[in-house]
Scaffold this active site. Structure first.
Site, mmCIF file in Angstrom:
data_model
loop_
_atom_site.group_PDB
_atom_site.id
_atom_site.type_symbol
_atom_site.label_atom_id
_atom_site.label_comp_id
_atom_site.label_asym_id
_atom_site.label_seq_id
_atom_site.Cartn_x
_atom_site.Cartn_y
_atom_site.Cartn_z
ATOM 1 N N ASP A 24 0.866 -1.302 0.090
ATOM 2 C CA ASP A 24 -0.042 0.039 0.037
ATOM 3 C C ASP A 24 0.793 1.401 -0.066
ATOM 4 O O ASP A 24 0.456 2.271 0.725
ATOM 5 C CB ASP A 24 -1.017 -0.047 1.320
ATOM 6 C CG ASP A 24 -2.145 -1.020 1.236
ATOM 7 O OD1 ASP A 24 -1.992 -1.867 0.143
ATOM 8 O OD2 ASP A 24 -2.772 -1.276 2.138
ATOM 9 N N GLU A 72 -4.481 -0.733 -1.317
ATOM 10 C CA GLU A 72 -6.031 -0.980 -0.836
ATOM 11 C C GLU A 72 -6.834 -0.169 -1.657
ATOM 12 O O GLU A 72 -6.375 1.164 -1.659
ATOM 13 C CB GLU A 72 -5.800 -0.500 0.556
ATOM 14 C CG GLU A 72 -7.207 -0.399 1.356
ATOM 15 C CD GLU A 72 -6.967 0.093 2.650
ATOM 16 O OE1 GLU A 72 -5.975 0.093 3.476
ATOM 17 O OE2 GLU A 72 -8.144 -0.120 3.429
ATOM 18 N N LYS A 129 -6.575 -4.845 -3.208
ATOM 19 C CA LYS A 129 -7.147 -5.490 -2.050
ATOM 20 C C LYS A 129 -8.116 -4.567 -1.392
ATOM 21 O O LYS A 129 -7.854 -3.511 -1.266
ATOM 22 C CB LYS A 129 -6.027 -5.991 -0.943
ATOM 23 C CG LYS A 129 -5.371 -4.884 -0.358
ATOM 24 C CD LYS A 129 -4.254 -5.501 0.417
ATOM 25 C CE LYS A 129 -3.281 -4.363 1.243
ATOM 26 N NZ LYS A 129 -4.342 -3.619 2.079
ATOM 27 N N THR A 158 0.321 0.720 6.503
ATOM 28 C CA THR A 158 0.980 1.354 7.749
ATOM 29 C C THR A 158 1.279 -0.106 8.642
ATOM 30 O O THR A 158 0.539 -1.163 8.581
ATOM 31 C CB THR A 158 0.160 2.162 8.332
ATOM 32 O OG1 THR A 158 -1.187 1.468 8.800
ATOM 33 C CG2 THR A 158 -0.289 3.369 7.689
ATOM 34 N N CYS A 162 -2.358 -2.517 7.760
ATOM 35 C CA CYS A 162 -2.079 -3.315 6.680
ATOM 36 C C CYS A 162 -0.797 -4.429 6.766
ATOM 37 O O CYS A 162 -1.247 -5.604 6.322
ATOM 38 C CB CYS A 162 -2.125 -2.654 5.372
ATOM 39 S SG CYS A 162 -3.925 -1.919 5.024
ATOM 40 N N GLN A 202 8.146 -12.872 22.137
ATOM 41 C CA GLN A 202 7.778 -14.230 22.400
ATOM 42 C C GLN A 202 8.200 -15.208 21.358
ATOM 43 O O GLN A 202 7.651 -16.118 21.110
ATOM 44 C CB GLN A 202 6.187 -14.445 22.532
ATOM 45 C CG GLN A 202 5.500 -13.572 23.471
ATOM 46 C CD GLN A 202 3.974 -13.595 23.190
ATOM 47 O OE1 GLN A 202 3.418 -14.782 23.749
ATOM 48 N NE2 GLN A 202 3.121 -12.756 22.741
HETATM 49 C C1 C5J Z 1 -3.264 0.610 5.379
HETATM 50 C C2 C5J Z 1 -4.907 1.893 6.620
HETATM 51 N N1 C5J Z 1 -2.604 0.549 4.262
HETATM 52 N N2 C5J Z 1 -4.120 2.255 7.703
HETATM 53 N N3 C5J Z 1 -4.390 1.193 5.610
HETATM 54 O O1 C5J Z 1 -2.612 0.245 6.427
HETATM 55 O O2 C5J Z 1 -5.895 2.202 6.567
#
Ligand code: C5J
Length: 221
Positions: A24, A72, A129, A158, A162, A202
């Site tokens: 993304d 996205e 996606k 991020t 995602c 972990q």
């Molecule tokens: C992604 C979002 N790509 N934060 N999208 O993380 O909405």
């Protein structure tokens, strides 16, 4: 086989069975004046990933290794965007509304596409996606199975949304995931830090974490 210094321990991968996934890196999330910024976010927190990611992609490409990019977004009629996603929160702009770079997160719009610096080339796969994870409602699983990929080097934005959703699901599906700290970004520094810690905690609960120069060196040895 290449091996990189990672948390919680070395990550060793077979070059014939590893793909780089770039999540993304879209204008709507990263460009000043775009959707991400309109939500009050500091896009510089994401933009710091561009330079290391460009270097990693160049090195990966130079070895002829597979790269999968994701975006996205949604169909123009929003038929693939559930109301729960569309109506959540109270942003000044919503998915599908007109934004600085076209309709926000809508396929085919300028803002939905990948930033100029990291544009896909040649036959690199681009997965559109509708969700946060790269497996949901996409053919990523079939693509990876067909090409015999068992390990993923994961980058993009991020970190806590995602990237995390994709890595968690990849882990459940049996993929070994190495997340590169300098090539993933969050608008929130605290989420970046904790998001990375959560992956490697972990004993590597759902992956490994390293820095991109270690991977570049390893694939060039
Ligand atoms: C992604 C979002 N790509 N934060 N999208 O993380 O909405």
């Amino acid at each position: 086989m290449p091996s990189v210094d990672a948390k919680p321990g070395n990550f060793t991968f077979d070059l014939d069975k590893t793909a780089l996934i770039v999540i993304d890196m879209q204008r709507d999330f990263l460009m000043p004046g775009g959707f991400g910024e309109s939500l009050g976010n500091d896009v510089s927190q994401l933009r710091r990933t561009i330079e290391p990611l460009a270097a990693l992609i160049a090195a990966w490409r130079s070895q002829g290794l597979p790269i999968i990019h994701t975006r996205e977004g949604h169909k123009p009629d929003l038929s693939d965007c559930p109301p729960a996603k569309l109506n959540r929160g109270a942003p000044s702009q919503r998915i599908g509304d007109p934004g600085a770079f076209g309709r926000i997160l809508i396929q085919g719009e300028y803002g939905h596409d990948i930033i100029d610096e990291l544009q896909p080339v040649g036959d690199e796969v681009v997965i559109d996606k509708p969700g946060k994870g790269a497996f949901y409602a996409t053919d990523l699983s079939e693509i990876l199975e067909k090409s015999g990929v068992t390990s993923l080097i994961v980058t993009g934005v991020t970190t806590e949304v995602c990237v995390h959703t994709t890595v968690r699901e990849a882990n459940d599906r049996g993929y070994e995931c190495l997340v590169l700290a300098d090539c993933v970004g969050s608008y929130f520094p605290e989420f970046q830090q904790v998001g990375l810690q959560m992956i490697a905690a972990q004993g590597g609960i759902f992956g490994w974490v390293a820095e991109s120069p270690a991977v570049i060196s390893a694939i060039q040895e």
